[in-house]
Write a protein that holds these residues in place. Structure first.
Motif, mmCIF file in Angstrom:
data_model
loop_
_atom_site.group_PDB
_atom_site.id
_atom_site.type_symbol
_atom_site.label_atom_id
_atom_site.label_comp_id
_atom_site.label_asym_id
_atom_site.label_seq_id
_atom_site.Cartn_x
_atom_site.Cartn_y
_atom_site.Cartn_z
ATOM 1 N N VAL A 176 46.124 38.331 37.202
ATOM 2 C CA VAL A 176 45.935 39.770 37.320
ATOM 3 C C VAL A 176 44.540 40.026 37.878
ATOM 4 C CG1 VAL A 176 45.917 41.984 36.118
ATOM 5 C CG2 VAL A 176 47.493 40.171 35.378
ATOM 6 N N ALA A 177 44.495 40.604 39.070
ATOM 7 C CA ALA A 177 43.235 40.901 39.737
ATOM 8 C C ALA A 177 42.628 42.182 39.164
ATOM 9 C CB ALA A 177 43.481 41.056 41.238
ATOM 10 N N PRO A 178 41.325 42.406 39.382
ATOM 11 C CA PRO A 178 40.679 43.621 38.851
ATOM 12 C C PRO A 178 41.344 44.920 39.282
ATOM 13 C CG PRO A 178 39.014 42.071 39.601
ATOM 14 C CD PRO A 178 40.353 41.501 40.011
ATOM 15 N N ASP A 179 41.998 44.936 40.454
ATOM 16 C CA ASP A 179 42.665 46.167 40.902
ATOM 17 C C ASP A 179 44.106 46.258 40.382
ATOM 18 O OD1 ASP A 179 44.026 44.307 42.412
ATOM 19 O OD2 ASP A 179 43.537 45.197 44.357
ATOM 20 N N VAL A 181 50.599 32.011 40.464
ATOM 21 C CA VAL A 181 49.840 30.772 40.330
ATOM 22 C C VAL A 181 50.772 29.718 39.742
ATOM 23 C CG1 VAL A 181 47.885 29.654 39.177
ATOM 24 C CG2 VAL A 181 47.679 32.027 39.935
ATOM 25 N N ARG A 182 50.908 28.580 40.424
ATOM 26 C CA ARG A 182 51.731 27.485 39.894
ATOM 27 C C ARG A 182 51.019 26.847 38.711
ATOM 28 N NH1 ARG A 182 53.262 22.944 41.991
ATOM 29 N NH2 ARG A 182 51.294 22.571 43.019
ATOM 30 N N ASN A 187 35.966 34.608 34.353
ATOM 31 C CA ASN A 187 37.068 35.014 33.487
ATOM 32 C C ASN A 187 38.328 35.149 34.322
ATOM 33 O OD1 ASN A 187 35.274 35.503 31.220
ATOM 34 N ND2 ASN A 187 34.602 37.306 32.360
ATOM 35 N N ALA A 188 39.475 34.922 33.659
ATOM 36 C CA ALA A 188 40.762 35.104 34.340
ATOM 37 C C ALA A 188 41.764 35.657 33.344
ATOM 38 C CB ALA A 188 41.261 33.784 34.919
ATOM 39 N N LEU A 189 42.617 36.554 33.826
ATOM 40 C CA LEU A 189 43.683 37.126 33.017
ATOM 41 C C LEU A 189 45.007 36.800 33.696
ATOM 42 C CD1 LEU A 189 44.752 38.945 30.724
ATOM 43 C CD2 LEU A 189 44.383 40.900 32.247
#
Length: 143
Positions: free
Chosen positions: A18-21, A27-28, A100-102
């Motif tokens: 999930v990108a900031p926008d 993503v595999r 960070n990554a969501l």
């Protein structure tokens, strides 16, 4: 005669970053559970290039189980239910000094994965699969 060891559980899937926008990019990834490490699950993120090594994150299997129905975790790994227009997901938030990554993970994928892990090592029976003597020998051999 040696005891038969249960096998590793591995599920290939696609998570959504999930990108900031609020856009989401596929993503595999692989979800992996090794009964020799009975308290942990591993998420391997596969590089798009042919020679790239996967990036692995490890955390408690119980954290993943709890996060199916309620927010769980503090610090580097957090998991919580995530309902959206595309259906039922689970949010997986990862933090490191590098960023960070969501991720959105389909809830059904996690439920099936956890069921398979519990068929190998039932919940609450993780200590039955720990080889404490081997772990101590490894530690002492490193001296």
């Amino acid at each position: 005669m040696s005891a038969i060891r249960p096998s590793t559980v591995e599920v290939e899937t696609s998570l959504r970053l999930v990108a900031p926008d609020a856009t989401a990019l596929p993503v595999r990834a692989s979800l992996r559970y090794d009964p020799n490490d009975p308290y942990a699950v591993h998420v391997l993120f596969h590089a798009e290039s042919a020679g790239g090594e996967p990036v692995s994150w490890s955390f408690a299997r119980e954290l993943l189980f709890t996060g199916l129905d309620e927010p769980a975790g503090i610090g580097d790994v957090r998991v919580w239910p995530w309902n959206g227009p595309r259906g039922d997901f689970v949010a997986l938030a990862l933090s490191s000094p590098d960023g960070n990554a969501l991720f959105e993970v389909p809830r059904s994928v996690l439920v099936r994965f956890l069921r398979r892990t519990y068929s190998v090592v039932p919940r609450g029976h993780e200590t039955d699969h720990l080889d404490v003597d081997m772990a101590v020998n490894r530690l002492l051999a490193g001296r």
